[in-house]
Design a protein around this motif. Structure first.
Motif: not given
Ligand SMILES: [Mg+2]
Ligand SMILES: Nc1ncnc2c1ncn2[C@@H]1O[C@H](COP(=O)(O)OP(=O)(O)OP(=O)(O)O)[C@@H](O)[C@H]1O
Ligand SMILES: O=P(O)(O)OC[C@H]1O[C@H](OP(=O)(O)OP(=O)(O)O)[C@H](O)[C@@H]1O
Length: 283
Positions: A48-52, A70-72
């Protein structure tokens, strides 16, 4: 069967795949498919894209995920941190044009800050009583001040070279980040069992990562002193050599202190020092 969500391509991809590979989880990644089953472990990998990834894990579409801290934090999804993985280390920082003097956080009052991490930034500004406007942009954040889109930025910094090439300077580190293994909070007992096995393997890989197996020939009359400088897991293995007065010493050394210890060993008369990589280590 466990399902783990990982980044399909980008900064996390290579080390994530290396970690799974070194844990002996075989995946056929020849085809660019979104979902790949392992041929030798009850796990399937969802790309997946890391955002998802945080949402996918929180909702249980995937049981596990590997994602940047950071994304989490940005996504504020309800999943748990199972293990800190130690790679893709970076920080989220505020940066501003390098030629302007920075008097402290109050400088940001009334300013416009460009970022891809509005939630983390908003929380930080609020906590520090700073009133700034947040401009959300999904990429190339560092060019914003140069083109008049914002006064400052809040973005990922690692070496700092992207900041330098955009004539910016880092003025506040807001959070440090590394790759995390995150998990769904309601995993079945069967899935938890598979997770335990996976963690056992990952820990064996991680523990071995910065360790070396070292063998050397040591004069017997210096053996006690040599053993004293070796940290080892327990105590080193000592074996007799055919040559009178000499023995072979085997031990595990931490890469961080490696050269310092090797120097001392040489000074004590150790010879024929061999250094081998360790693939896995179960302590
Ligand atoms: Mg991303
Ligand atoms: N320069 C860097 N050094 C170290 N780690 C980094 C660096 N840049 C990003 N990271 C880490 O890797 C993660 C993924 O970065 P990447 O740039 O691949 O994300 P992305 O462009 O959002 O990818 P995607 O297409 O999956 O959305 C970041 O969230 C961060 O945790
Ligand atoms: O401090 P540095 O070592 O220069 O690294 C920081 C840069 O790395 C990341 O971008 P990346 O190169 O992954 O490109 P991206 O913008 O396409 O994600 C990040 O978004 C920063 O721009």
């Amino acid at each position: 069967m466990l399902r783990i969500a990982v980044q399909a391509k980008g900064r996390l991809f290579e080390e994530t795949m290396a970690l799974l590979g070194e844990s002996d989880i075989k995946l056929s990644t020849t085809k660019r498919t979104l979902l790949v089953q392992s041929s030798n472990f009850p796990i399937e990998v969802l790309f997946l894209r890391d955002d998802d990834i945080p949402q996918t894990v929180a909702t249980g579409v995937a049981d596990l995920g590997i994602v940047g801290e950071n994304e989490f934090m940005e996504k504020e999804e309800d999943a748990e941190i199972i293990k800190r993985l130690g790679f893709s280390k970076c920080r989220l920082s505020l940066a501003m044009p390098k030629d302007i003097e920075y008097p402290g956080l109050s400088w940001f009052d009334g300013k416009k800050i460009a970022t891809s991490y509005p939630v983390i930034l908003r929380n930080f500004l609020k906590k520090n009583g700073v009133n700034a406007e947040i401009h959300v942009i999904t990429g190339s954040v560092e060019v914003s001040p140069g083109i008049g889109l914002a006064d400052a930025i809040f973005d990922i910094v690692s070496s700092g070279s992207t900041l330098v090439s955009n004539r910016l300077k880092e003025v506040e580190v807001v959070m440090k980040s590394e790759a995390l293994l995150i998990g769904n909070k309601n995993m079945s007992d069967e899935k938890k069992e598979v997770l335990e096995e996976l963690l056992f393997r990952m820990n064996a890989v991680k523990t071995a990562e910065d360790k070396k197996y070292v063998l050397m020939n040591a004069p017997k009359d210096k053996l006690e002193e040599i053993i004293a400088v070796l940290p080892g897991m327990k105590s080193p293995t000592v074996m007799p050599l055919a040559q009178e007065g000499w023995c072979s010493v085997h031990t595990v050394l931490d890469e961080k202190r490696f050269w310092e210890i090797i120097g001392k060993l040489k000074g004590l008369g150790a010879e024929g020092i061999l250094v081998l990589p360790i693939e896995k280590m179960i302590v």
